[in-house]
Scaffold this motif. Structure first.
Motif, PDB file in Angstrom:
ATOM      1  N   ARG A 251       3.941  59.030  60.056  1.00 58.17           N
ATOM      2  CA  ARG A 251       2.615  58.696  59.533  1.00 58.17           C
ATOM      3  C   ARG A 251       2.146  57.302  59.927  1.00 58.17           C
ATOM      4  O   ARG A 251       0.963  57.068  60.159  1.00 58.17           O
ATOM      5  N   ASP A 252       3.073  56.350  59.974  1.00 63.93           N
ATOM      6  CA  ASP A 252       2.695  54.980  60.308  1.00 63.93           C
ATOM      7  C   ASP A 252       3.911  54.256  60.855  1.00 63.93           C
ATOM      8  O   ASP A 252       4.965  54.859  61.093  1.00 63.93           O
ATOM      9  N   GLN A 253       3.767  52.930  61.053  1.00 62.79           N
ATOM     10  CA  GLN A 253       4.832  52.126  61.653  1.00 62.79           C
ATOM     11  C   GLN A 253       6.018  51.919  60.710  1.00 62.79           C
ATOM     12  O   GLN A 253       7.043  51.372  61.117  1.00 62.79           O
ATOM     13  N   ARG A 254       5.894  52.375  59.472  1.00 66.83           N
ATOM     14  CA  ARG A 254       7.010  52.294  58.526  1.00 66.83           C
ATOM     15  C   ARG A 254       7.810  53.588  58.483  1.00 66.83           C
ATOM     16  O   ARG A 254       8.670  53.766  57.616  1.00 66.83           O
ATOM     17  N   ASP A 255       7.499  54.496  59.408  1.00 67.09           N
ATOM     18  CA  ASP A 255       8.161  55.802  59.436  1.00 67.09           C
ATOM     19  C   ASP A 255       8.746  56.051  60.831  1.00 67.09           C
ATOM     20  O   ASP A 255       8.293  56.935  61.566  1.00 67.09           O
ATOM     21  N   PRO A 256       9.782  55.272  61.231  1.00 65.59           N
ATOM     22  CA  PRO A 256      10.329  55.411  62.581  1.00 65.59           C
ATOM     23  C   PRO A 256      11.403  56.498  62.662  1.00 65.59           C
ATOM     24  O   PRO A 256      12.032  56.874  61.663  1.00 65.59           O
ATOM     25  N   LEU A 257      11.616  56.996  63.855  1.00 59.06           N
ATOM     26  CA  LEU A 257      12.701  57.911  64.164  1.00 59.06           C
ATOM     27  C   LEU A 257      13.234  57.532  65.540  1.00 59.06           C
ATOM     28  O   LEU A 257      12.461  57.320  66.477  1.00 59.06           O
ATOM     29  N   PHE A 258      14.553  57.423  65.646  1.00 57.12           N
ATOM     30  CA  PHE A 258      15.175  57.110  66.929  1.00 57.12           C
ATOM     31  C   PHE A 258      15.985  58.320  67.392  1.00 57.12           C
ATOM     32  O   PHE A 258      16.850  58.819  66.669  1.00 57.12           O
ATOM     33  N   LEU A 259      15.698  58.781  68.596  1.00 60.81           N
ATOM     34  CA  LEU A 259      16.482  59.849  69.202  1.00 60.81           C
ATOM     35  C   LEU A 259      17.305  59.296  70.359  1.00 60.81           C
ATOM     36  O   LEU A 259      16.812  58.468  71.141  1.00 60.81           O
ATOM     37  N   GLN A 260      18.534  59.746  70.463  1.00 63.45           N
ATOM     38  CA  GLN A 260      19.381  59.424  71.605  1.00 63.45           C
ATOM     39  C   GLN A 260      19.431  60.640  72.513  1.00 63.45           C
ATOM     40  O   GLN A 260      19.746  61.750  72.065  1.00 63.45           O
ATOM     41  N   ILE A 261      19.103  60.454  73.777  1.00 63.85           N
ATOM     42  CA  ILE A 261      19.151  61.525  74.772  1.00 63.85           C
ATOM     43  C   ILE A 261      20.267  61.156  75.737  1.00 63.85           C
ATOM     44  O   ILE A 261      20.111  60.293  76.598  1.00 63.85           O
ATOM     45  N   LYS A 262      21.395  61.791  75.570  1.00 63.23           N
ATOM     46  CA  LYS A 262      22.660  61.356  76.171  1.00 63.23           C
ATOM     47  C   LYS A 262      23.134  62.339  77.236  1.00 63.23           C
ATOM     48  O   LYS A 262      23.330  63.526  76.943  1.00 63.23           O
ATOM     49  N   GLU A 263      23.319  61.844  78.449  1.00 65.85           N
ATOM     50  CA  GLU A 263      23.764  62.707  79.536  1.00 65.85           C
ATOM     51  C   GLU A 263      25.152  63.277  79.245  1.00 65.85           C
ATOM     52  O   GLU A 263      26.038  62.572  78.773  1.00 65.85           O
ATOM     53  N   GLU A 264      25.327  64.554  79.559  1.00 68.90           N
ATOM     54  CA  GLU A 264      26.599  65.229  79.313  1.00 68.90           C
ATOM     55  C   GLU A 264      27.119  65.883  80.588  1.00 68.90           C
ATOM     56  O   GLU A 264      26.693  66.976  80.959  1.00 68.90           O
ATOM     57  N   PRO A 265      28.045  65.228  81.296  1.00 66.23           N
ATOM     58  CA  PRO A 265      28.731  65.903  82.404  1.00 66.23           C
ATOM     59  C   PRO A 265      29.666  66.973  81.842  1.00 66.23           C
ATOM     60  O   PRO A 265      29.880  67.058  80.627  1.00 66.23           O
ATOM     61  N   PRO A 266      30.267  67.802  82.684  1.00 67.67           N
ATOM     62  CA  PRO A 266      31.234  68.795  82.188  1.00 67.67           C
ATOM     63  C   PRO A 266      32.410  68.129  81.477  1.00 67.67           C
ATOM     64  O   PRO A 266      32.742  66.970  81.731  1.00 67.67           O
ATOM     65  N   SER A 267      33.051  68.865  80.592  1.00 70.04           N
ATOM     66  CA  SER A 267      34.219  68.348  79.881  1.00 70.04           C
ATOM     67  C   SER A 267      35.323  67.962  80.853  1.00 70.04           C
ATOM     68  O   SER A 267      35.535  68.622  81.878  1.00 70.04           O
ATOM     69  N   ALA A 268      36.044  66.904  80.527  1.00 67.71           N
ATOM     70  CA  ALA A 268      37.168  66.463  81.359  1.00 67.71           C
ATOM     71  C   ALA A 268      38.262  67.518  81.434  1.00 67.71           C
ATOM     72  O   ALA A 268      39.101  67.495  82.353  1.00 67.71           O
ATOM     73  N   TYR A 269      38.271  68.459  80.491  1.00 59.90           N
ATOM     74  CA  TYR A 269      39.314  69.483  80.452  1.00 59.90           C
ATOM     75  C   TYR A 269      38.946  70.731  81.241  1.00 59.90           C
ATOM     76  O   TYR A 269      39.800  71.604  81.450  1.00 59.90           O
ATOM     77  N   ALA A 270      37.693  70.831  81.662  1.00 59.99           N
ATOM     78  CA  ALA A 270      37.217  72.039  82.340  1.00 59.99           C
ATOM     79  C   ALA A 270      38.040  72.405  83.585  1.00 59.99           C
ATOM     80  O   ALA A 270      38.285  73.589  83.828  1.00 59.99           O
ATOM     81  N   PRO A 271      38.508  71.432  84.396  1.00 59.48           N
ATOM     82  CA  PRO A 271      39.295  71.813  85.576  1.00 59.48           C
ATOM     83  C   PRO A 271      40.667  72.391  85.233  1.00 59.48           C
ATOM     84  O   PRO A 271      41.312  73.000  86.098  1.00 59.48           O
ATOM     85  N   TYR A 272      41.127  72.202  83.988  1.00 58.16           N
ATOM     86  CA  TYR A 272      42.504  72.560  83.640  1.00 58.16           C
ATOM     87  C   TYR A 272      42.608  73.721  82.657  1.00 58.16           C
ATOM     88  O   TYR A 272      43.695  74.271  82.471  1.00 58.16           O
TER      89      TYR A 272
END
Length: 438
Positions: free
Chosen positions: A283-304
């Protein structure tokens, strides 16, 4: 789904596949750990690689946090029990802590799932126990005290698995870990979590610009503004992310409009991957929301270890694993793709806090190990079959003692790897990795 008797029979049969004493074994290496690190940096932001390596060389525990790919290669080279659970994947002390649940309650649980996938239960337990030994040594506890803290974790994990094996599945799914907050370290972390809301983040991460509007603050080496095509790509990904939310959460998200985008350097293992912060207002500047958009490569365990149920979209993989292991999750947890890369989306620092394990005294380290044992066992029991795992573990303590031997040996291996890493840095390893990325 196996019946209880079938699950118990399966667990006992797996002892013939891999005896409990064999859990202590560390497979001989047939790879160069520095080559594994170099490969793990493929696709990273070149300018951030030196910062990643700087953070990793600070201590054996820091190196351990940043080198999950090396341990994945070591675990993947060894025989495993074949008893499958949803892996956290990067089970170490810093990846447990407090965060806000859907009803604004402060929840204690596992809170990082970048490496999650299905796999053998002992891979998580071995990594967690090793992190306790390393944290104790880094905090200058004696080796005996560090080993005792790790053994406390292992014995508690086994005890909780036995308990969950006798608990109705719906009760396992609802299980919340609670703790006596008289522990000073736990109380401090909880207090930090209670203070870390959106308004606190606004004062910490943003500054006022013209017409009293907020923009994300530029912090050299830590956070900077995103412009041009990169900014538009993040902006354009938000509607795709919205579609991954539950309908009632989409309604909540629709109350906010994006105001600014930044790039934030976070963690140790994640340094070098793309990590965006989006500042939104309601609604205004007193109503903030922070989103993190985080890159995700494949799991380190996927090759094994092949997880046939894992989504191809890596952000979705993380969300799926997180929802599987956590009792409650961030209502704005979702995923998207941008620029040919996959991303996890979540609230940034929403009442999130964890302990600093390297500063814990021996008694505090052991107590926190108890907390982590309960949480990890709960996460494994939610997807895996605790009856099968309980039967495999038994009650003699043999498995816990063998896992302690592994943790002690692997902590020593990590300390040797750190020395190898430091020597490589002196010979220009970081510059060579950066050159290979350009």
């Amino acid at each position: 789904m196996l019946s209880r008797k079938q699950a118990e029979r399966f667990g006992l049969e797996q002892r013939t596949h891999l005896g409990r004493a064999a859990l202590a074994e560390l497979a001989p290496r047939k790879f160069d750990p520095m080559a594994v690190l170099r490969e793990a940096c493929r696709g990273h932001v070149a300018r951030l690689v030196p910062e990643k390596f700087k953070r990793m060389k600070a201590s054996p525990f820091a190196f351990f946090r940043g080198a999950v790919e090396i341990m994945a290669a070591d675990l993947g080279a060894a025989k495993h029990t074949g008893i499958e659970v949803q892996l956290c994947g990067d089970a170490h002390l810093k990846n447990f802590g407090f965060f806000a649940g859907p009803a604004a309650e402060i929840v204690l649980d596992i809170n990082d799932f970048d490496q999650t996938q299905r796999g053998p239960w002992e891979w998580d337990v071995k990594r967690m126990a090793t992190s306790i030994v390393l944290a104790g040594r880094t905090a200058h506890s004696s080796n005996a005290q560090s080993r005792q803290a790790a053994l406390t974790f292992l014995e508690e994990y086994c005890a909780w698995i036995r308990r969950f094996a006798e608990t109705p599945s719906i009760e396992v799914a609802r299980h919340h870990a609670t703790r006596d907050m008289s522990n000073r370290a736990m109380r401090a972390a909880l207090g930090q979590a209670e203070r870390a809301g959106p308004l606190a983040n606004l004062s910490k991460l943003a500054r006022r610009s013209g017409r009293r509007r907020y923009r994300l603050a530029h912090k050299p080496g830590l956070m900077w503004n995103v412009t041009g095509d990169e900014r538009r790509a993040v902006w354009d990904a938000l509607p795709k992310y919205r579609q991954t939310l539950l309908p009632e959460h989409r309604f909540f998200f629709d109350r906010y409009q994006p105001a600014d985008v930044g790039f934030k350097v976070v963690g140790t293992g994640s340094v070098g991957t793309r990590d965006y912060v989006v500042l939104l207002f309601g609604r205004d500047q007193r109503d903030p929301l922070f989103l993190q958009i985080k890159e995700e490569p494949p799991s380190a365990y996927a090759p094994y270890y092949r997880d046939r149920t894992s989504p191809q979209q890596q952000g979705e993989r993380v969300v799926q694993g997180q929802r599987t292991m956590q009792t409650v999750s961030d209502p704005l947890l979702g995923w998207c793709s941008a620029g040919g890369r996959d991303f996890l989306v979540r609230q940034l620092n929403d009442h999130k806090a964890s302990l600093e394990p390297e500063s814990l005294k021996p008694g505090q380290l052991a107590e926190y190990g108890r907390v982590c044992a309960e949480l990890l066992a709960k996460g494994h029991a939610r997807f895996g079959d605790p009856a099968a795992l309980s039967a495999y573990l038994g009650r003699s303590g043999k498995a816990a003692r063998a896992l302690l031997q592994f943790a002690d040996k692997y902590a020593g291996q990590t300390e040797k790897d750190l020395q190898t890493f430091k020597k490589a840095l002196k010979k220009g390893f970081a510059a060579a990795v950066v050159k290979g990325l350009r």
